[in-house]
Design a protein around this motif. Structure first.
Motif, short mmCIF file in Angstrom:
data_model
loop_
_atom_site.label_atom_id
_atom_site.label_comp_id
_atom_site.label_asym_id
_atom_site.label_seq_id
_atom_site.Cartn_x
_atom_site.Cartn_y
_atom_site.Cartn_z
N ALA A 97 11.54 7.67 0.52
CA ALA A 97 11.44 7.16 -1.23
C ALA A 97 12.48 6.25 -1.08
O ALA A 97 12.68 5.41 -2.08
N ALA A 98 13.67 6.46 -0.65
CA ALA A 98 14.97 5.63 -0.75
C ALA A 98 14.86 4.24 0.06
O ALA A 98 15.60 3.41 -0.05
N SER A 99 13.94 4.22 0.90
CA SER A 99 14.02 3.07 2.14
C SER A 99 13.52 1.83 1.14
O SER A 99 13.84 0.84 1.18
N TRP A 100 12.63 2.00 -0.16
CA TRP A 100 12.11 1.02 -0.54
C TRP A 100 12.71 0.12 -1.34
O TRP A 100 12.90 -1.09 -1.32
N PRO A 101 13.71 0.60 -2.25
CA PRO A 101 14.74 -0.02 -3.13
C PRO A 101 15.46 -1.14 -1.99
O PRO A 101 15.84 -2.23 -2.48
N ILE A 102 15.90 -0.35 -0.75
CA ILE A 102 16.72 -0.97 0.01
C ILE A 102 16.10 -2.13 0.81
O ILE A 102 16.57 -3.43 0.67
N PHE A 109 0.75 -1.10 0.06
CA PHE A 109 -0.11 -0.01 0.05
C PHE A 109 0.75 1.38 -0.07
O PHE A 109 0.71 2.20 -0.61
N LEU A 110 1.89 1.44 0.77
CA LEU A 110 2.79 2.41 1.06
C LEU A 110 3.77 2.91 -0.09
O LEU A 110 4.00 3.84 -0.48
N ARG A 111 4.18 1.53 -0.67
CA ARG A 111 5.27 1.85 -1.86
C ARG A 111 5.17 2.61 -2.91
O ARG A 111 6.01 3.14 -3.51
N PRO A 112 3.81 2.25 -3.53
CA PRO A 112 3.64 3.11 -4.79
C PRO A 112 3.26 4.55 -4.54
O PRO A 112 3.15 5.26 -5.42
N ILE A 113 3.33 5.02 -2.98
CA ILE A 113 2.84 6.36 -3.14
C ILE A 113 3.98 7.22 -3.25
O ILE A 113 4.97 7.06 -2.91
N PRO A 114 3.84 8.12 -4.26
CA PRO A 114 5.00 9.03 -4.64
C PRO A 114 5.12 9.99 -3.24
O PRO A 114 4.56 10.59 -2.42
N SER A 115 6.45 10.24 -3.03
CA SER A 115 7.29 10.57 -1.83
C SER A 115 6.83 12.21 -1.81
O SER A 115 6.63 12.80 -0.70
N LEU A 116 7.14 12.63 -3.02
CA LEU A 116 6.69 14.10 -3.30
C LEU A 116 5.07 14.36 -2.88
O LEU A 116 4.63 15.54 -2.50
N ALA A 117 4.27 13.52 -3.03
CA ALA A 117 2.98 13.42 -2.62
C ALA A 117 2.81 14.05 -1.01
O ALA A 117 1.68 14.41 -0.66
N LEU A 118 3.76 13.36 -0.29
CA LEU A 118 3.61 13.33 1.12
C LEU A 118 4.19 14.95 1.39
O LEU A 118 4.08 15.18 2.74
N LEU A 119 4.74 15.73 0.53
CA LEU A 119 5.51 16.85 1.15
C LEU A 119 4.57 17.74 1.91
O LEU A 119 5.05 18.47 2.86
N PRO A 120 3.57 18.14 1.22
CA PRO A 120 2.62 19.22 2.10
C PRO A 120 2.52 18.61 3.46
O PRO A 120 2.77 19.52 4.51
N LEU A 121 2.38 17.25 3.79
CA LEU A 121 1.86 16.62 5.38
C LEU A 121 3.38 16.91 6.06
O LEU A 121 3.48 17.20 7.10
N VAL A 122 4.47 16.47 5.26
CA VAL A 122 5.76 16.51 6.14
C VAL A 122 6.18 18.09 6.38
O VAL A 122 6.66 18.15 7.52
N THR A 123 5.76 18.92 5.60
CA THR A 123 6.18 20.22 5.71
C THR A 123 5.32 20.92 6.85
O THR A 123 5.83 21.72 7.74
N LEU A 124 4.20 20.49 7.22
CA LEU A 124 3.44 20.83 8.32
C LEU A 124 3.88 20.32 9.70
O LEU A 124 3.98 20.77 10.60
N LEU A 125 4.46 18.96 9.54
CA LEU A 125 4.76 18.25 10.76
C LEU A 125 6.33 18.75 11.10
O LEU A 125 6.83 18.65 12.37
N ILE A 126 7.09 19.01 10.00
CA ILE A 126 8.38 19.40 10.20
C ILE A 126 8.87 20.90 9.81
O ILE A 126 8.86 21.00 8.51
N PRO A 127 9.14 21.77 10.65
CA PRO A 127 9.15 23.11 10.27
C PRO A 127 10.51 23.45 9.63
O PRO A 127 10.62 24.22 8.66
N ASP A 128 11.52 22.45 9.88
CA ASP A 128 13.08 22.71 9.53
C ASP A 128 13.16 22.21 7.82
O ASP A 128 12.56 21.07 7.73
N ASN A 129 13.48 22.87 7.01
CA ASN A 129 13.80 22.67 5.58
C ASN A 129 14.51 21.52 5.24
O ASN A 129 14.22 20.49 4.64
N ASP A 130 15.49 21.47 5.89
CA ASP A 130 16.55 20.26 5.83
C ASP A 130 15.96 18.83 6.24
O ASP A 130 16.08 17.92 5.80
N GLY A 131 15.15 19.02 7.25
CA GLY A 131 14.50 17.85 8.05
C GLY A 131 13.40 17.61 6.95
O GLY A 131 13.12 16.31 7.02
N VAL A 132 12.70 18.32 6.15
CA VAL A 132 11.75 18.14 5.32
C VAL A 132 12.34 17.18 4.17
O VAL A 132 11.89 15.97 3.65
#
Length: 257
Positions: free
Chosen positions: A129-134, A98-121
């Protein structure tokens, strides 16, 4: 053999560059819309001595490296668990699929709300995104282990952990590194895409935004060339490491040593 492949690749790249230059010179493409390739290449060379651009490259590479490291820390142990414990794999498979096909960039708005730091985002999105191939390569690598070798160790009284340490992990290691190589390329794409969409105080993507706002399409394309070069270099370095560390695996698979 490697030299021939490199030569063929260089010829292909040169052909594309010449065709792009010819399209601009002959008026097929308006140079105001798409700058001449010679101009783009000259700008790309100039960026090598541009302190601002080099600083942006450093920011991108730092976030890329941290995000990839987090992905390895997450993906390898989880892949080992799912690859060795059948019940855990059966329970987790629906969630993974279920999670693997979700584009990582589609989560960007949610991550931006949860993490205020740009580098953390950026690190968070890269790690996702990189965890799935590994993860997937680690799982399949452990499944590919010779069952005879495992049963042989068990017949001599070795427990599950010893079999994992002595047989399963060494056998799966080439697959894990292949997953890291694929994840490294994914991470570069994601970090620059995140910079383009979320902005921030630095990075190659931020440099492109600034150049685009100034209508410097030539600089945007020049930075794009260096982004592609980073992908090629990282892939080549990890591939060289893989061939050096697991020469035996390439020979067994009939690949190039």
């Amino acid at each position: 053999m490697i030299g021939r492949r490199v030569a063929r690749g260089a010829v292909g790249v040169a052909a594309v560059l010449i065709a792009a230059e010819a399209a601009g010179r002959t008026g097929v493409v308006d140079p105001k819309l798409l700058p001449l390739m010679s101009t783009v290449l000259a700008d790309a060379a100039g960026l090598l001595v541009d302190p601002k651009f080099l600083s942006d490259v450093g920011i991108t590479l730092a976030d890329w490296a941290i995000g990839l490291l987090v992905a390895i820390v997450i993906g390898v142990p989880l892949g080992m668990l799912l690859g060795t414990v059948a019940k855990a794999e059966s329970a987790a498979r629906p969630l993974v699929e279920f999670l693997r096909p979700i584009p990582s960039l589609a989560l960007l708005p949610l991550v931006t709300l949860l993490i205020p730091d740009n580098d953390g985002v950026k690190v968070t999105v890269i790690a996702y995104a990189a965890s799935w191939p590994i993860l997937i390569n680690t799982m399949y690598g452990l499944r590919d282990v010779d069952p005879v070798a495992k049963e042989t160790l068990r017949s001599f009284g070795f427990g599950r952990l010893e079999v994992l340490r002595r047989v399963s992990l060494p056998s799966a290691a080439p697959f894990v590194l292949t997953g890291v190589r694929l994840a490294a390329a994914v991470a570069i794409i994601v970090v620059i895409s995140t910079e383009l969409l979320a902005g921030g105080s630095g990075g190659i993507g931020t440099f492109m935004i600034t150049a685009g706002a100034g209508f410097r399409t030539d600089l945007v394309l020049a930075a794009t060339l260096w982004a592609g070069a980073l992908g090629i270099v990282t892939n080549a370095l990890i591939l060289r490491l893989q061939r050096w560390a697991f020469r035996w695996h390439a020979m067994r698979a009939g690949g190039e040593a």
